[in-house]
Structure formats: structure tokens, C-alpha cells
Motif scaffolding. Structure first.
Motif, mmCIF file in Angstrom:
data_model
loop_
_atom_site.group_PDB
_atom_site.id
_atom_site.type_symbol
_atom_site.label_atom_id
_atom_site.label_comp_id
_atom_site.label_asym_id
_atom_site.label_seq_id
_atom_site.Cartn_x
_atom_site.Cartn_y
_atom_site.Cartn_z
ATOM 1 N N VAL A 66 0.852 -1.190 0.000
ATOM 2 C CA VAL A 66 0.000 0.000 0.000
ATOM 3 C C VAL A 66 0.886 1.238 0.000
ATOM 4 O O VAL A 66 1.794 1.369 0.825
ATOM 5 C CB VAL A 66 -0.925 0.010 1.232
ATOM 6 C CG1 VAL A 66 -1.687 1.330 1.337
ATOM 7 C CG2 VAL A 66 -1.902 -1.161 1.173
ATOM 8 N N THR A 67 0.641 2.149 -0.935
ATOM 9 C CA THR A 67 1.391 3.395 -0.991
ATOM 10 C C THR A 67 0.746 4.437 -0.088
ATOM 11 O O THR A 67 -0.415 4.293 0.322
ATOM 12 C CB THR A 67 1.430 3.933 -2.427
ATOM 13 O OG1 THR A 67 0.093 4.308 -2.811
ATOM 14 C CG2 THR A 67 1.972 2.896 -3.402
ATOM 15 N N LEU B 23 -8.094 5.494 0.790
ATOM 16 C CA LEU B 23 -8.870 4.502 1.536
ATOM 17 C C LEU B 23 -9.461 5.130 2.794
ATOM 18 O O LEU B 23 -10.628 4.892 3.137
ATOM 19 C CB LEU B 23 -7.999 3.308 1.899
ATOM 20 C CG LEU B 23 -7.642 2.333 0.788
ATOM 21 C CD1 LEU B 23 -6.518 1.400 1.229
ATOM 22 C CD2 LEU B 23 -8.862 1.521 0.355
ATOM 23 N N ALA B 24 -8.647 5.935 3.465
ATOM 24 C CA ALA B 24 -9.118 6.578 4.693
ATOM 25 C C ALA B 24 -10.148 7.660 4.411
ATOM 26 O O ALA B 24 -11.106 7.836 5.169
ATOM 27 C CB ALA B 24 -7.920 7.166 5.451
ATOM 28 N N LEU C 178 -10.528 -6.587 1.469
ATOM 29 C CA LEU C 178 -9.232 -6.397 0.823
ATOM 30 C C LEU C 178 -8.433 -5.271 1.458
ATOM 31 O O LEU C 178 -7.223 -5.410 1.684
ATOM 32 C CB LEU C 178 -9.424 -6.080 -0.662
ATOM 33 C CG LEU C 178 -9.627 -7.247 -1.616
ATOM 34 C CD1 LEU C 178 -10.034 -6.725 -2.990
ATOM 35 C CD2 LEU C 178 -8.343 -8.073 -1.734
ATOM 36 N N PHE C 179 -9.077 -4.150 1.726
ATOM 37 C CA PHE C 179 -8.338 -2.923 1.989
ATOM 38 C C PHE C 179 -8.568 -2.296 3.358
ATOM 39 O O PHE C 179 -7.997 -1.246 3.646
ATOM 40 C CB PHE C 179 -8.685 -1.891 0.905
ATOM 41 C CG PHE C 179 -8.282 -2.308 -0.479
ATOM 42 C CD1 PHE C 179 -6.946 -2.422 -0.826
ATOM 43 C CD2 PHE C 179 -9.251 -2.623 -1.429
ATOM 44 C CE1 PHE C 179 -6.570 -2.801 -2.098
ATOM 45 C CE2 PHE C 179 -8.879 -3.011 -2.704
ATOM 46 C CZ PHE C 179 -7.535 -3.106 -3.045
ATOM 47 N N TYR C 180 -9.396 -2.915 4.208
ATOM 48 C CA TYR C 180 -9.686 -2.331 5.506
ATOM 49 C C TYR C 180 -9.473 -3.353 6.610
ATOM 50 O O TYR C 180 -9.604 -4.562 6.400
ATOM 51 C CB TYR C 180 -11.114 -1.786 5.543
ATOM 52 C CG TYR C 180 -11.315 -0.584 4.644
ATOM 53 C CD1 TYR C 180 -11.192 0.715 5.146
ATOM 54 C CD2 TYR C 180 -11.597 -0.742 3.293
ATOM 55 C CE1 TYR C 180 -11.359 1.818 4.318
ATOM 56 C CE2 TYR C 180 -11.760 0.354 2.457
ATOM 57 C CZ TYR C 180 -11.637 1.631 2.970
ATOM 58 O OH TYR C 180 -11.790 2.719 2.159
ATOM 59 N N ASN C 181 -9.163 -2.839 7.794
ATOM 60 C CA ASN C 181 -8.986 -3.689 8.967
ATOM 61 C C ASN C 181 -10.340 -4.009 9.588
ATOM 62 O O ASN C 181 -11.361 -3.418 9.240
ATOM 63 C CB ASN C 181 -8.088 -2.978 9.987
ATOM 64 C CG ASN C 181 -6.734 -2.626 9.408
ATOM 65 O OD1 ASN C 181 -6.072 -3.469 8.805
ATOM 66 N ND2 ASN C 181 -6.327 -1.367 9.576
ATOM 67 N N ALA D 142 -8.378 2.049 7.503
ATOM 68 C CA ALA D 142 -7.757 1.733 6.214
ATOM 69 C C ALA D 142 -6.440 0.990 6.395
ATOM 70 O O ALA D 142 -5.728 1.190 7.390
ATOM 71 C CB ALA D 142 -7.514 3.026 5.442
ATOM 72 N N ALA D 143 -6.126 0.136 5.441
ATOM 73 C CA ALA D 143 -4.844 -0.563 5.442
ATOM 74 C C ALA D 143 -3.709 0.451 5.502
ATOM 75 O O ALA D 143 -3.715 1.464 4.797
ATOM 76 C CB ALA D 143 -4.719 -1.423 4.194
#
Length: 579
Positions: A176-177, A184-185, A200-203, A208-209
Motif C-alpha cells: 500500500v502506498t 482509503l481513509a 481487501l483494503f480495511y482492517n 484503512a490498510a
């Protein structure tokens, strides 16, 4: 596109990035752009270095610029899921070493059930924010059909070979960049709209990851493998359109009656390129349903009678002239541009030198124009006004490739908003491209607008993939950008930077952006030299000059002497990678 009305500059992050392996835990770091020698090597420039590397891998394998561009698009589907990829569409402009230009239209279209009141709720048009999430905003994706069409005509490597880097990135993982973490956030309404996207992309706590986290997307790896083995038809028939339309029909928000037949019926199209002369250079771009070529060229041609070179990049008058020319060009864009298969777009008239000279005559270097109105170009019909500046986008990516034979591809790919509709199918996000239509089908006088929703129609676009040929007939610059209605403004100021101000493509891309739609408001880039020019611009009569955070992401390749040199926007995470 981030639908903040009349706020075209939403924050983007960071600087040019170097290449890194797909499985590293570190995000791309700031680094130097690579370059390549013309005739010996090719080069790719994209918004993510891992995507640039995917394209460069095709060039090293003996592939063409078209092969490299397709591999880049596929890799961006994985590593830049918020912006582009197979769930959306795009435009591809290809030029061969002899200057022959071909353009391809992979713009998404509306399903057969769509009608002018597609975005109505309780008898009234929805707001943009209401319309984006869920099923109703999804257009039938065109990326794979367009890639297949371009590949059949100009590819060299096997179709399957183009998918290798993207499959590895999806299966083995990618870091993740900072930019991906940021969006994402900031955009969980679409990023985490679907359970598959959340997983895929969140905890588990909804955050956000983190930057540096490795994301593996086995569903996407499997589907890319299927596409690579079965061919492009696997996107438009079989399990993929079935799964996609179930998701669209059953979306928690704005479910829509899209069918697998809508996918099966989609066709990418080869379009007539639009080219014109500016100071001895040949500027070529994408015609309708894109407004890119007409808007970029009109702005440039209207400025041709002014000596921008003598004024220089530090002159408020030069930027005033650019803003005034943009206002005129965007007024015509709003009046006349739409899907040429549905409305009579006077594309040739909008690029007619005599017409543009008449528009240029309205520009005064000493003061701003008052009310801006569309002109009447040759071939124009009475089409209704459509606001050109209310839908700035961030869900877009541009990339360019040049191969060792000298062929070039300028390719803009989009899913429209950040994370598109929020719907995820087979590991990729579906677009929300239909919100690029006018949500209200008629103007204030009840006249139908050119860009209203209709079944099978493609929404108007701002994307402006562009090729610039020098006075010697050889390719000088391949360029394009992301950023919604600001895309033409980004591209044209970079062209001015290269041609008029003799800057490198890298420095021209880094120039600040002035964005002036047809109204009274002019937007300048916050924190740039243009912000310091606000008093001077106001003194020239501009009623409202507003500094906004940038939302820019341009990429280019230029020929300098006997060398190809890549350029990427310093506001982005982009990089160029040589063969």
C-alpha cells in the motif's frame, strides 16, 4: 471523480516514485525518473512505478508500445484500484513513426434500460453524492474490449503475455502506498462500500490498510488468469457479466436493471483522430465522446496570436491569457460536446482555424471578458447548455509508452470517482461512469441537453490523451492527465510549457495549473506561483480567483534530440521506467 461542486482540486499526495518489487513491504520511495535512448530503447511512464515496470517488461520482451500500454493498464487495476482498470473504460491514442494517428474509444456506455430520468428520485434528479454509490452509476466497462481491439491491430506479444505482471502483483501481493492509504481513509463510502472491498483494503475495526501493508487479491489474480487464457470475451460473456449484473441489480443503494446482454453487446470503436496545427507543431487527440482534443486545441489555437514565449511563465498576463482562452473553450465544450453517435457534435467546426481566430479576437491581454457565451462553430446545431465543471474526478489514470520502433501510445483509463461505484466483482471495482452524464436531462428552459442519459450512449469525458508532432514531423511529446474537468487545462499548459517556454516535459508538467471554466471563477493551484499572482489577476478584472489544493496526475514522454525522456507529475507517485 470527487464530486465537490466547483472544487476541482482535491488533495493528491506525494512525489515521483522509483520502482520497487511487488512483494516488498515498503511503499514506493521518492526517486529519479529514468530515460531511454530513442531508436535503442523504449520507455513507459505511469502513475505507479510498478505499473510502469509492467509496461517496460513488455518492451524488453519485444513488445510494442500498445502491448506495454495494455500491460500497464492491467497492472494499475491491481495497484491503483481507486483510479482505473478493467472495471472502467478509457481512450487510447496511438501514433506510428511516420505520424499516422489512430484513436480508440473504450468509453463505458449506458445499459439498454437507461433513459433520461435514470437518475431521478421522487420525480427529481438525484444529487451527485446520492447517484455515485451502488448500481445505477455503473456503465458497461470498455477497457478490455478496447485493449483487445488495439492489440489485434498493433500488438506483437501474445494476449496472455500481457497479463503476467498484473497477475503476479495480485497473487503475490503489493505494498500500500501513501496515496492509496490516504484515499482509503478519505473515501470509505466507496472504498468500503462492498464487503469484498472492505475485506481487501480495511482492517476489522474499519480503519484503512496502513502504508506498507501487503495486499493480496487472489480473486483478481484468478480472473486475470481467466481473461489471459480465454481471451477478452471472458469479460463480456459467462460468469463475469453474470456476477457483475447480480451485484448491480442487488446493490444496497441505487440498484439498476443492467443485464448480461448489456455486457455482451458492448463494442469498442476506432474513432477519427482530431489534429490541428499550433506554432508549426501538430497536436492530435481524442474526439467525441471525449471533449479533450477540442478543448485542448481550441485553447491553444486561440492563444497562437499572442507571444507567450516573450511573456514567459512568470508573467501574470500570460496566465490571464490562458485563463481567458480556457473560458471560451470550456463554454463551447459545455454547449456542444457529447456522444457523437447520439448528437451532432461539430468537432471539425470547433477546431476550425477561422472560427478559433474569431474567438481569439475576443481576448484582451489588458482585461478580462465579461459574460462568456458559447460561439457558433461551423456545423453547429442548437444544443442545450451543460455545466462542464461540476464533476472533478480523481478516479482516473494516464500513462504513455514508446517502443524502440518509435511508435507511441497515450492512454487514459478511468473508473470515474475514487473507487468508482464501490461495487467489487472478481476483485476489481466497477466504475460510476454514468454520473458523467447530466443528471438532469433538460436545461432550465426544458430543452434536452446533449449529454443527457440515453440507452447505449457514452457520457462526455474530459480525458485528453495527446500526441504532439514537431515541425520536422517526428513525435515530440506524448502526454495526458487525470483530474476530471481540469484534464484539458493540465495538458494544454504542459504543451505551452514545452513549445512556448522551452521547458522539459518534466518541468512543464510541474508547472502550476490555472483552471478557468466559462463562469467568473478562476481556480489556481494553492501553494504555487499562481497563488502569488492572484492580486495581479484580480487587477486584470477576474472577479473571483480561488486557490485550491491540487488534484493533478500527468505523465509524458518526450523526444529530445535522439533520446526519449520520461516525465511524471511531482504531485503524484508516478515514475517512468526504461526498457
Amino acid at each position: 471523480m470527487s464530486h465537490r461542486l466547483l472544487i476541482p482540486f482535491a488533495a493528491l499526495a506525494l512525489s515521483a516514485c522509483a520502482t520497487l518489487p511487488a512483494t516488498t513491504t515498503a511503499p514506493p520511495r521518492i526517486g529519479q525518473l529514468d530515460s531511454a535512448t530513442a531508436g535503442a530503447q523504449g520507455i513507459v511512464s505511469a502513475a505507479d512505478p510498478r505499473a510502469s515496470q509492467a509496461g517496460a517488461e513488455m518492451l524488453r520482451a519485444g513488445g510494442t508500445a500498445t502491448d506495454a500500454a495494455i500491460a500497464t493498464m492491467l497492472a494499475l487495476t491491481v495497484v491503483e484500484p481507486q483510479s482505473s482498470g478493467i472495471g472502467g473504460g478509457g481512450f487510447l491514442v496511438r501514433g506510428d513513426p511516420n505520424g499516422a494517428v489512430t484513436t480508440y474509444d473504450g468509453r463505458e456506455n449506458a445499459p439498454a434500460a437507461a433513459n433520461p430520468e435514470w437518475f431521478f428520485k421522487d420525480g427529481k434528479p438525484m444529487s451527485i453524492r446520492e447517484a455515485i454509490p451502488g448500481g445505477r452509476s455503473v456503465g458497461v466497462p470498455g477497457s478490455i474490449r478496447m485493449a483487445a481491439l488495439a492489440h489485434r491491430q498493433h500488438g506483437k506479444l501474445p494476449w496472455k503475455r500481457l497479463f503476467g505482471p498484473a497477475i503476479r502483483l495480485a497473487r503475490d501481493g503489493f505494498a500500500v502506498t501513501p496515496r492509496l492509504h490516504e484515499v482509503l481513509a478519505e473515501y470509505p463510502v466507496t472504498g468500503a462500500y462492498d464487503a469484498e472491498g472492505r475485506d481487501l483494503f480495511y482492517n476489522q475495526d474499519g480503519t484503512a490498510a496502513a502504508t506498507g501493508r501487503i495486499i493480496r487479491n487472489p480473486a483478481l489474480a484468478d480472473f486475470l488468469t481467466e481473461l489471459s487464457e480465454k481471451g477478452p470475451g471472458a469479460f463480456y460473456t459467462g460468469q463475469n457479466p453474470t456476477a457483475a449484473t447480480v451485484r448491480i441489480n442487488q446493490a444496497p443503494t441505487n440498484p439498476a436493471p443492467t443485464t448480461p446482454s448489456d455486457f455482451a453487446a458492448y463494442q469498442a470503436k476506432e474513432r477519427q483522430p482530431l489534429c490541428g496545427a499550433y506554432r508549426g507543431y501538430r497536436i492530435c487527440g481524442m474526439g467525441p465522446p471525449s471533449s479533450g482534443a477540442t478543448t485542448v486545441y481550441a485553447t491553444l489555437k486561440q492563444l497562437e496570436r499572442f507571444d507567450l514565449g516573450a511573456l514567459g511563465k512568470d508573467s501574470p498576463v500570460a496566465w490571464h491569457l490562458i485563463a481567458e482562452s480556457e473560458r471560451l473553450a470550456y463554454a463551447d465544450r459545455g454547449r456542444y460536446l457529447g456522444d457523437g453517435d447520439f448528437v451532432a457534435v461539430p468537432a471539425a467546426g470547433l477546431m476550425d482555424p477561422a472560427y478559433l481566430a474569431s474567438r481569439s479576437a475576443l481576448i484582451d491581454p489588458a482585461r478580462t471578458l465579461g459574460v462568456i457565451s458559447p460561439g457558433t462553430p461551423p456545423g453547429a446545431q442548437a444544443l442545450s447548455w451543460a455545466d462542464p465543471a461540476t464533476q472533478p474526478e480523481n478516479g482516473t489514470s494516464h500513462f504513455v509508452a514508446v517502443d524502440k520502433a518509435g511508435s507511441a501510445v497515450s492512454y487514459t483509463s478511468t473508473i470515474e470517482s475514487i473507487f468508482g461505484s464501490g461495487l467489487v466483482v472478481n476483485g476489481y471495482y466497477l466504475n460510476n461512469e454514468l454520473t458523467d452524464f447530466n443528471l438532469a436531462p433538460s436545461d432550465a428552459n426544458g430543452r434536452p441537453t446533449a449529454n443527457r442519459v440515453e440507452a447505449g450512449k457514452r457520457p462526455r469525458s474530459s480525458m485528453a490523451p495527446t500526441l504532439v508532432y514537431g515541425p520536422d514531423g517526428a513525435l515530440r511529446l506524448a502526454i495526458g492527465a487525470a483530474g476530471g474537468a481540469t484534464i484539458p487545462a493540465q495538458v494544454l499548459k504542459a504543451i505551452i510549457g514545452v513549445i512556448d517556454w522551452k521547458l522539459s516535459a518534466q518541468d512543464a508538467i510541474a508547472l502550476p495549473v490555472i483552471f478557468a471554466p466559462e463562469g467568473d471563477t478562476v481556480f489556481v493551484e494553492k501553494g504555487s506561483a499562481l497563488e502569488a499572482m492572484i492580486p495581479a489577476l484580480v487587477a486584470l478584472g477576474h472577479k473571483s480567483v480561488i486557490a485550491r489544493e491540487p488534484s493533478f496526475k500527468a505523465n509524458a514522454i518526450e523526444r529530445v534530440g535522439n533520446r526519449w525522456i520520461g516525465a511524471a507529475d511531482p504531485r503524484s507517485e508516478g515514475a517512468a521506467v526504461a526498457e
